[in-house]
Design a protein around this motif. Structure first.
Motif, PDB file in Angstrom:
ATOM      1  N   ALA A 266       0.833  -1.206   0.000  1.00 41.94           N
ATOM      2  CA  ALA A 266       0.000   0.000   0.000  1.00 41.94           C
ATOM      3  C   ALA A 266       0.868   1.257   0.000  1.00 41.94           C
ATOM      4  CB  ALA A 266      -0.922  -0.004   1.214  1.00 41.94           C
ATOM      5  N   LEU A 267       1.981   1.230   0.744  1.00 46.02           N
ATOM      6  CA  LEU A 267       2.896   2.371   0.752  1.00 46.02           C
ATOM      7  C   LEU A 267       3.492   2.604  -0.637  1.00 46.02           C
ATOM      8  CD1 LEU A 267       4.779   1.724   4.113  1.00 46.02           C
ATOM      9  CD2 LEU A 267       3.449   3.763   3.574  1.00 46.02           C
TER      10      LEU A 267
ATOM     11  N   TYR B 194       9.904   0.806   2.325  1.00 45.70           N
ATOM     12  CA  TYR B 194       8.497   0.452   2.504  1.00 45.70           C
ATOM     13  C   TYR B 194       8.280  -0.572   3.615  1.00 45.70           C
ATOM     14  CZ  TYR B 194       8.012   2.788  -2.006  1.00 45.70           C
ATOM     15  OH  TYR B 194       8.050   3.709  -3.016  1.00 45.70           O
ATOM     16  N   SER B 195       9.334  -0.924   4.349  1.00 41.88           N
ATOM     17  CA  SER B 195       9.155  -1.868   5.448  1.00 41.88           C
ATOM     18  C   SER B 195       8.397  -1.203   6.596  1.00 41.88           C
ATOM     19  CB  SER B 195      10.511  -2.380   5.945  1.00 41.88           C
ATOM     20  OG  SER B 195      11.211  -1.348   6.614  1.00 41.88           O
ATOM     21  N   ILE B 196       7.656  -2.006   7.333  1.00 42.08           N
ATOM     22  CA  ILE B 196       6.857  -1.471   8.445  1.00 42.08           C
ATOM     23  C   ILE B 196       7.770  -0.847   9.500  1.00 42.08           C
ATOM     24  CG2 ILE B 196       5.146  -2.032  10.206  1.00 42.08           C
ATOM     25  CD1 ILE B 196       4.209  -2.310   7.295  1.00 42.08           C
ATOM     26  N   GLU B 197       8.917  -1.496   9.776  1.00 40.88           N
ATOM     27  CA  GLU B 197       9.829  -0.973  10.792  1.00 40.88           C
ATOM     28  C   GLU B 197      10.366   0.411  10.412  1.00 40.88           C
ATOM     29  OE1 GLU B 197       9.040  -4.933  11.678  1.00 40.88           O
ATOM     30  OE2 GLU B 197       9.798  -4.120   9.774  1.00 40.88           O
ATOM     31  N   THR B 198      10.683   0.604   9.137  1.00 43.64           N
ATOM     32  CA  THR B 198      11.191   1.899   8.692  1.00 43.64           C
ATOM     33  C   THR B 198      10.164   2.993   8.920  1.00 43.64           C
ATOM     34  OG1 THR B 198      12.609   0.884   7.018  1.00 43.64           O
ATOM     35  CG2 THR B 198      12.063   3.207   6.716  1.00 43.64           C
ATOM     36  N   GLN B 199       8.915   2.720   8.608  1.00 43.84           N
ATOM     37  CA  GLN B 199       7.872   3.733   8.755  1.00 43.84           C
ATOM     38  C   GLN B 199       7.528   3.996  10.213  1.00 43.84           C
ATOM     39  OE1 GLN B 199       7.204   5.449   6.157  1.00 43.84           O
ATOM     40  NE2 GLN B 199       8.462   4.043   4.953  1.00 43.84           N
ATOM     41  N   LEU B 200       7.638   2.975  11.069  1.00 43.57           N
ATOM     42  CA  LEU B 200       7.335   3.163  12.483  1.00 43.57           C
ATOM     43  C   LEU B 200       8.431   3.962  13.181  1.00 43.57           C
ATOM     44  CD1 LEU B 200       5.954  -0.357  13.513  1.00 43.57           C
ATOM     45  CD2 LEU B 200       4.654   1.752  13.250  1.00 43.57           C
ATOM     46  N   THR B 201       9.683   3.786  12.765  1.00 43.07           N
ATOM     47  CA  THR B 201      10.789   4.445  13.461  1.00 43.07           C
ATOM     48  C   THR B 201      11.136   5.805  12.872  1.00 43.07           C
ATOM     49  OG1 THR B 201      12.353   3.227  12.055  1.00 43.07           O
ATOM     50  CG2 THR B 201      11.829   2.282  14.194  1.00 43.07           C
ATOM     51  N   ARG B 202      11.075   5.924  11.534  1.00 41.27           N
ATOM     52  CA  ARG B 202      11.522   7.168  10.908  1.00 41.27           C
ATOM     53  C   ARG B 202      10.404   7.920  10.222  1.00 41.27           C
ATOM     54  NH1 ARG B 202      16.947   5.260   7.847  1.00 41.27           N
ATOM     55  NH2 ARG B 202      15.391   4.060   6.724  1.00 41.27           N
TER      56      ARG B 202
ATOM     57  N   PRO C  22       6.025  17.721  -3.117  1.00 44.91           N
ATOM     58  CA  PRO C  22       5.067  17.967  -2.028  1.00 44.91           C
ATOM     59  C   PRO C  22       3.926  16.962  -2.009  1.00 44.91           C
ATOM     60  CG  PRO C  22       5.626  20.025  -3.128  1.00 44.91           C
ATOM     61  CD  PRO C  22       6.216  18.929  -3.949  1.00 44.91           C
ATOM     62  N   VAL C  23       3.388  16.614  -3.200  1.00 50.65           N
ATOM     63  CA  VAL C  23       2.295  15.638  -3.258  1.00 50.65           C
ATOM     64  C   VAL C  23       2.774  14.278  -2.767  1.00 50.65           C
ATOM     65  CG1 VAL C  23       0.744  14.388  -4.804  1.00 50.65           C
ATOM     66  CG2 VAL C  23       1.093  16.842  -5.110  1.00 50.65           C
ATOM     67  N   LEU C  24       3.970  13.874  -3.197  1.00 51.30           N
ATOM     68  CA  LEU C  24       4.533  12.590  -2.765  1.00 51.30           C
ATOM     69  C   LEU C  24       4.728  12.564  -1.259  1.00 51.30           C
ATOM     70  CD1 LEU C  24       5.672   9.899  -3.891  1.00 51.30           C
ATOM     71  CD2 LEU C  24       7.910  11.006  -3.985  1.00 51.30           C
ATOM     72  N   TYR C  25       5.212  13.672  -0.700  1.00 53.08           N
ATOM     73  CA  TYR C  25       5.433  13.728   0.745  1.00 53.08           C
ATOM     74  C   TYR C  25       4.117  13.660   1.516  1.00 53.08           C
ATOM     75  CZ  TYR C  25       6.780  15.448   5.333  1.00 53.08           C
ATOM     76  OH  TYR C  25       6.954  15.572   6.694  1.00 53.08           O
ATOM     77  N   LEU C  26       3.106  14.418   1.076  1.00 55.11           N
ATOM     78  CA  LEU C  26       1.813  14.414   1.766  1.00 55.11           C
ATOM     79  C   LEU C  26       1.144  13.053   1.661  1.00 55.11           C
ATOM     80  CD1 LEU C  26       0.458  17.930   0.715  1.00 55.11           C
ATOM     81  CD2 LEU C  26       1.316  17.242   2.953  1.00 55.11           C
ATOM     82  N   SER C  27       1.267  12.419   0.497  1.00 59.39           N
ATOM     83  CA  SER C  27       0.709  11.076   0.323  1.00 59.39           C
ATOM     84  C   SER C  27       1.372  10.090   1.264  1.00 59.39           C
ATOM     85  CB  SER C  27       0.893  10.630  -1.133  1.00 59.39           C
ATOM     86  OG  SER C  27       0.552   9.272  -1.292  1.00 59.39           O
ATOM     87  N   ARG C  28       2.701  10.151   1.344  1.00 59.79           N
ATOM     88  CA  ARG C  28       3.410   9.240   2.254  1.00 59.79           C
ATOM     89  C   ARG C  28       3.055   9.522   3.703  1.00 59.79           C
ATOM     90  NH1 ARG C  28       8.520   6.910   2.221  1.00 59.79           N
ATOM     91  NH2 ARG C  28       8.273   6.665  -0.025  1.00 59.79           N
TER      92      ARG C  28
ATOM     93  N   ALA D 176       0.235  10.637   4.887  1.00 64.32           N
ATOM     94  CA  ALA D 176      -1.087  10.059   5.157  1.00 64.32           C
ATOM     95  C   ALA D 176      -1.006   8.543   5.289  1.00 64.32           C
ATOM     96  CB  ALA D 176      -2.052  10.441   4.034  1.00 64.32           C
ATOM     97  N   MET D 177      -0.235   7.903   4.416  1.00 68.70           N
ATOM     98  CA  MET D 177      -0.126   6.454   4.467  1.00 68.70           C
ATOM     99  C   MET D 177       0.592   5.979   5.716  1.00 68.70           C
ATOM    100  SD  MET D 177      -1.772   5.072   2.063  1.00 68.70           S
ATOM    101  CE  MET D 177      -1.149   3.422   2.391  1.00 68.70           C
ATOM    102  N   VAL D 178       1.619   6.706   6.147  1.00 70.53           N
ATOM    103  CA  VAL D 178       2.335   6.331   7.367  1.00 70.53           C
ATOM    104  C   VAL D 178       1.401   6.419   8.570  1.00 70.53           C
ATOM    105  CG1 VAL D 178       4.167   7.052   8.951  1.00 70.53           C
ATOM    106  CG2 VAL D 178       4.621   6.891   6.513  1.00 70.53           C
TER     107      VAL D 178
END
Length: 501
Positions: A43-44, A100-108, A153-159, A161-163
């Motif tokens: 999904a990310l 796109y790993s879950i750990e990467t998104q949870l920590t950073r 900016p769109v890519l950052y805002l999308s990410r 929201a997904m995080v």
């Protein structure tokens, strides 16, 4: 040894066969965990893909609507081809570095610096491919520029929201969250619980095994037998709970105990981790790195890597050269006013520390009266040495303009920590922690501290500490966009002119 009790619902297993299955399902890893984690990672990646393609398409639609007053005709999909090139590079790079790993998104989570660097690199690849295949004329320049500006900016805002969705989906009750078992002496595990919130870390502690402290007066055989007994029981508990990860919290100073724990838990099907103590919390991005054939834990990288240095230097050279040409009439006018206002040279040059504490001569328009054999003294508000023209130059930051020459010569950058006089550097380096770390990057004409009003006279150590903290923030969070933001604020922000003297 003793174990932390299981939740009450598991302390007495129900007798009914169906109820027993429910209890086991709650204790053992849930089904489809891997599929759920893969789905979240997918999904990310999909959100990045959609953000790139949708931005490119809408940019083209808007361009044709306003430029030609017509709707985009079917088949005019040059934006899709452009987006495809960018998307391939972005997704492949993120997959390689496990973005796109879950750990990467949870920590950073989404990091603007990393995303900006990747976005610029992707467009660099697009330009190279377009030049090599002679297809640059196939794409609208206006659409490409609009896509380049709006895409990040769109890519950052999308990410972002997904995080947020990923973090809500990985709550302690979620089947996608890592199930962890802790092993260690009582004081070490108590310290772990006191300084960490398992929910905030994105994990669930399913069990804890406490090792008994061994009396050093006992014989070696007795101590070894007691440790073996504790570890055998802990391994049995881990086999029953089947956690995803086992963390050994034994201090690294107890090397023999660490060896026994590692040998014991290598026999169970779980990932095994060592926690070296508080240093892990001070440096959250630790990685195992190799230099030649030597392995070590990397606690920090160079402030800027090769590609970032090249990009920053290229931007400095282009902008400083253009600025010197465009500002030549202003330079001449200021030089004439300085000469008419007071006797002395037009430029003032002072020795200051630059990159890696290498001394260099910084250029400034002279704003003070010339004094023979004068001892260095920091300028203060209403300083009698400041000339009439000098006061105007200081209030408007125009006295810094000759440093464009230092930038062109490679001694400074347009943006970076402001260089201080050598006497200041030697004094504050002894009194303020990490002060010298400012010299790990090129000094700048302007900086993050200056656009936040931290400039001028430093009356106390606290004044300098605030300035240094902003400089270190800039070093740790550098990006091209941050440099552009600082340069823009230097010109238009009121705070950039605050405390000038």
């Amino acid at each position: 040894m003793f174990q932390q009790p299981l939740p009450e619902v598991y302390q007495s297993l129900p007798a009914a066969r169906g109820a027993r299955r429910d209890a086991w399902a709650a204790v053992l890893p849930r089904r489809w965990r891997g599929a759920l984690r893969l789905g979240l990672s997918t999904a990310l990646a999909t959100s990045d893909l959609l953000a790139i393609f949708v931005t490119a398409y809408l940019t083209e639609v808007i361009y044709y609507e306003f430029a030609f007053d017509q709707q985009l005709a079917t088949g005019m999909t040059g934006s899709f081809q452009l987006a495809g090139l960018v998307a391939v590079f972005v997704l492949l790079t993120n997959l390689v570095r496990e973005e796109y790993s879950i750990e990467t998104q949870l920590t950073r989570g989404p990091q603007r610096r990393r995303m900006a660097s990747l976005w610029l690199a992707a467009w660099g690849i697009v330009l190279v491919v377009g030049f090599a295949t002679k297809t640059t004329n196939d794409f609208s320049r206006a659409v490409a520029i609009g896509f380049f500006i709006a895409g990040l900016p769109v890519l950052y805002l999308s990410r972002l929201a997904m995080v947020g969705l990923v973090r809500r989906a990985t709550s302690p009750s979620s089947s996608s969250i890592n199930r962890v078992h802790l092993v260690g002496f009582e004081e070490d595990i108590a310290g772990f619980y006191a300084s960490h919130d398992a929910e905030a870390l994105g994990l669930r502690v399913v069990g804890t095994s406490y090792l008994r402290r061994i009396d050093t007066r006992e014989d070696a055989s007795v101590r070894q037998a007691q440790m073996s007994e504790d570890l055998d029981l802990a391994v049995s508990v881990v086999r029953f709970l089947r956690p995803d990860d086992v963390f050994i919290l034994v201090p690294w100073t107890d090397a023999a105990d660490i060896e026994r724990c590692v040998d014991a838990f290598l026999r169970v099907p779980a990932a095994l981790h060592l926690r070296p103590g508080s240093v892990m919390d001070r440096f959250p991005d630790l990685t195992l790195a190799r230099v030649g054939r030597l392995s070590g834990i990397n606690i920090g990288r160079r402030p800027l890597n090769f590609s970032e240095i090249t990009l920053k230097r290229g931007l400095d050279m282009i902008l400083s050269a253009v600025a010197l040409v465009m500002l030549a009439p202003l330079f001449a006018a200021i030089a004439m006013l300085i000469k008419l206002d007071s006797p002395g040279p037009i430029f003032f040059r002072q020795r200051r520390y630059g990159f890696n504490q290498q001394a260099f001569g910084v250029f400034k328009f002279r704003s003070m009266k010339t004094e023979q054999n004068a001892v260095f003294r920091q300028a203060t508000r209403n300083d009698s040495r400041i000339t009439k023209i000098g006061a105007i130059l200081r209030r408007t930051n125009l006295d810094e303009l000759p440093q464009l020459l230092n930038v062109l010569m490679g001694e400074m950058s347009l943006v970076g920590p402001r260089p201080h006089a050598l006497a200041h550097d030697r004094s504050f380096e002894r009194r303020i922690a990490l002060y010298a770390r400012r010299h790990n990057v090129m000094p700048g004409i302007t900086g993050w501290a200056q656009v936040n009003g931290l400039r001028g006279e430093t009356l106390t150590d606290l004044d300098m500490e605030r300035r240094v903290s902003h400089d270190l923030h800039y070093i740790d969070n550098w990006s091209v966009w941050l440099d552009i933001q600082i340069m823009f604020q230097t010109v238009v922000s009121r705070r950039a002119y605050r405390n000038a003297c």
